[in-house]
Design a protein around this motif. Structure first.
Motif, short mmCIF file in Angstrom:
data_model
loop_
_atom_site.label_atom_id
_atom_site.label_comp_id
_atom_site.label_asym_id
_atom_site.label_seq_id
_atom_site.Cartn_x
_atom_site.Cartn_y
_atom_site.Cartn_z
N PHE A 295 0.87 -1.18 0.00
CA PHE A 295 0.00 0.00 0.00
C PHE A 295 0.91 1.23 0.00
O PHE A 295 1.60 1.50 0.98
N GLU A 296 0.90 1.98 -1.10
CA GLU A 296 1.78 3.13 -1.24
C GLU A 296 0.97 4.37 -1.60
O GLU A 296 0.22 4.37 -2.57
N ASP A 297 1.14 5.43 -0.83
CA ASP A 297 0.38 6.66 -1.01
C ASP A 297 -1.12 6.35 -0.97
O ASP A 297 -1.88 6.68 -1.88
N VAL A 298 -1.53 5.71 0.11
CA VAL A 298 -2.91 5.22 0.26
C VAL A 298 -3.51 5.81 1.53
O VAL A 298 -2.88 5.79 2.59
N GLN A 299 -4.73 6.31 1.42
CA GLN A 299 -5.49 6.70 2.61
C GLN A 299 -6.36 5.54 3.04
O GLN A 299 -7.06 4.94 2.23
N ASN A 300 -6.28 5.19 4.32
CA ASN A 300 -7.11 4.12 4.91
C ASN A 300 -6.99 2.81 4.13
O ASN A 300 -7.93 2.34 3.49
N PRO A 301 -5.82 2.15 4.19
CA PRO A 301 -5.63 0.90 3.45
C PRO A 301 -6.65 -0.19 3.79
O PRO A 301 -7.09 -0.92 2.90
N ILE A 302 -7.02 -0.31 5.08
CA ILE A 302 -7.92 -1.39 5.50
C ILE A 302 -8.91 -0.82 6.52
O ILE A 302 -8.50 -0.33 7.57
N VAL A 303 -10.20 -0.91 6.21
CA VAL A 303 -11.22 -0.36 7.10
C VAL A 303 -12.45 -1.25 7.09
O VAL A 303 -12.60 -2.17 6.29
N ALA A 304 -13.37 -0.92 8.00
CA ALA A 304 -14.73 -1.47 8.01
C ALA A 304 -15.67 -0.27 8.20
O ALA A 304 -16.08 0.04 9.30
N PHE A 305 -15.99 0.41 7.09
CA PHE A 305 -16.76 1.65 7.12
C PHE A 305 -18.15 1.46 6.51
O PHE A 305 -18.33 0.66 5.59
N TYR A 306 -19.11 2.23 7.02
CA TYR A 306 -20.38 2.55 6.37
C TYR A 306 -21.39 1.41 6.32
O TYR A 306 -22.31 1.44 5.50
#
Length: 374
Positions: A295-306
């Protein structure tokens, strides 16, 4: 908001027992360096097979390029139109005719030229109520310009070595799977739209909903997209879908890499480059093994959203380079990513170390790379 690891592992025990995994994951550790350095995540899990003997960062041999890994290889595997009728098409009308005229024999359609919506009344190409089909690009000349493919009530389908772009008709997806659909291999293609458009002007690049199972998505370039790869169309789309993503290059995209509800996914040896919002979004109890990715230049690589319920992840040997973590409507794995469940897919596979992934993906992903192997 930070995950309570012990509570999540306990909640997943029954699910993982049913799918053959283990809910007793051991200690997990990760390192978090400065934004200009790389950090890695590790878990106590391990792949069932290590990397093969050929150079890890070089070009795949044809033997390896033509070998399916992941869920699409389970059972009798995925063979598409192998051993059946072959036809070459150069226009959308010819492609519609080839699909419409398919009989009981397997069918391989070679695409040689630019395929447009001209003369295609449905706004998409339908692989529907049929089995044993391959669509394969010839050399680097197969371009689907403004029209995509929908796979519905189909089994044993392969799509390889084509480029698709700017799809905003039909379902507005490049490739859309709607169950029941099983044993699908989407390999060595290039998909792109544009981030200069309004967010909803296009839809997904590759997506699936309802009872989609035994799917492998490998060595594709997926770029310049707002909404990229959605699996499960809503929080009520509750099916035990099983999807493998490996060797893909996700580049200059906003989110959904993938967005995954319910079921099981395996995401290994992918290169994520420039992600604006969120990358992997595990929701509604989904179980995802995430290993050997960059993961390069990534916002929030791994989430559980929404979603009403979070999903879960098992992390091993991932590299995080210049990433950022932000609060959202749900939970995030960062800034010190740890596993929340232990899960190993029920198949053997070869994987590379994360440090070899970027070079390997850049050398091998996309259309036009494996023309000598088809």
């Amino acid at each position: 908001m930070t995950l309570n690891k012990l509570a999540l592992v306990t909640a997943m025990s029954a699910v993982l027992t049913a799918c053959g995994g283990s809910s007793s994951g051991g200690d997990n550790s990760s390192s978090s360096l400065s934004s200009s350095e790389a950090s890695s995540s590790e878990s106590s899990g391990s792949s069932q097979s290590s990397a093969g003997s050929e150079p890890t960062t070089g070009i795949l041999s044809c033997e390896n390029a033509n070998r399916i890994q992941g869920f699409a290889a389970m059972g009798d595997g995925t063979t598409g139109g192998a051993g059946g009728t072959e036809v070459t098409v150069t226009s959308g009308q010819e492609l519609v005719a080839a699909l419409s005229n398919k009989g009981s024999e397997p069918l391989t359609i070679y695409v040689d030229g630019t395929i447009t919506p001209d003369g295609v009344s449905d706004g998409k190409f339908n692989i529907k109520d049929m089995n044993d089909v391959s669509i394969i690009g010839v050399e680097d000349r197969a371009l689907f310009d403004g029209i995509g493919i929908k796979i519905t009530r189909a089994h044993n389908v392969i799509i390889r070595n084509v480029t698709m772009r700017y799809v905003n008709i039909g379902d507005k997806d490049h490739i859309s799977l709607e169950g029941p659909a099983t044993h699908i291999w989407i390999d060595h293609n290039t998909f792109y739209n544009s981030l200069d458009s309004e967010k909803d002007f296009y839809d997904e690049l590759v997506s699936g909903k309802r009872s989609v199972d035994n799917v492998t998505i490998s060595y594709n370039i997926l770029r310049d997209s707002w909404k990229t790869s959605l699996w499960g169309s809503s929080d009520s789309d509750n099916f035990e879908r099983r999807i493998t993503f490996y060797g893909n290059h996700w580049s200059n995209v906003n989110s959904r890499l993938p967005l995954f509800r319910f079921g099981q996914a395996h995401i290994f040896n992918n290169y994520y480059q420039t992600v604006l919002s969120t990358a992997i979004n595990s929701r509604m109890g989904a179980t995802i093994r995430i290993e050997g990715n960059v993961f390069e230049d990534v916002q929030n690589p791994i989430v559980a959203f929404y979603s009403e319920e979070v999903g879960y992840w098992d992390l091993e040997d991932n590299l995080f380079i210049d990433v950022t973590w932000t609060e959202g409507d749900g939970v995030t794995a960062g800034p010190n990513p740890e596993s929340t469940v232990s899960y190993t897919p029920a198949y053997d596979y070869d994987k590379l170390s994360a440090e070899d992934t970027k070079a390997h993906v850049l050398n091998n992903a996309g259309a036009g790379v494996i023309t000598d192997c088809l």
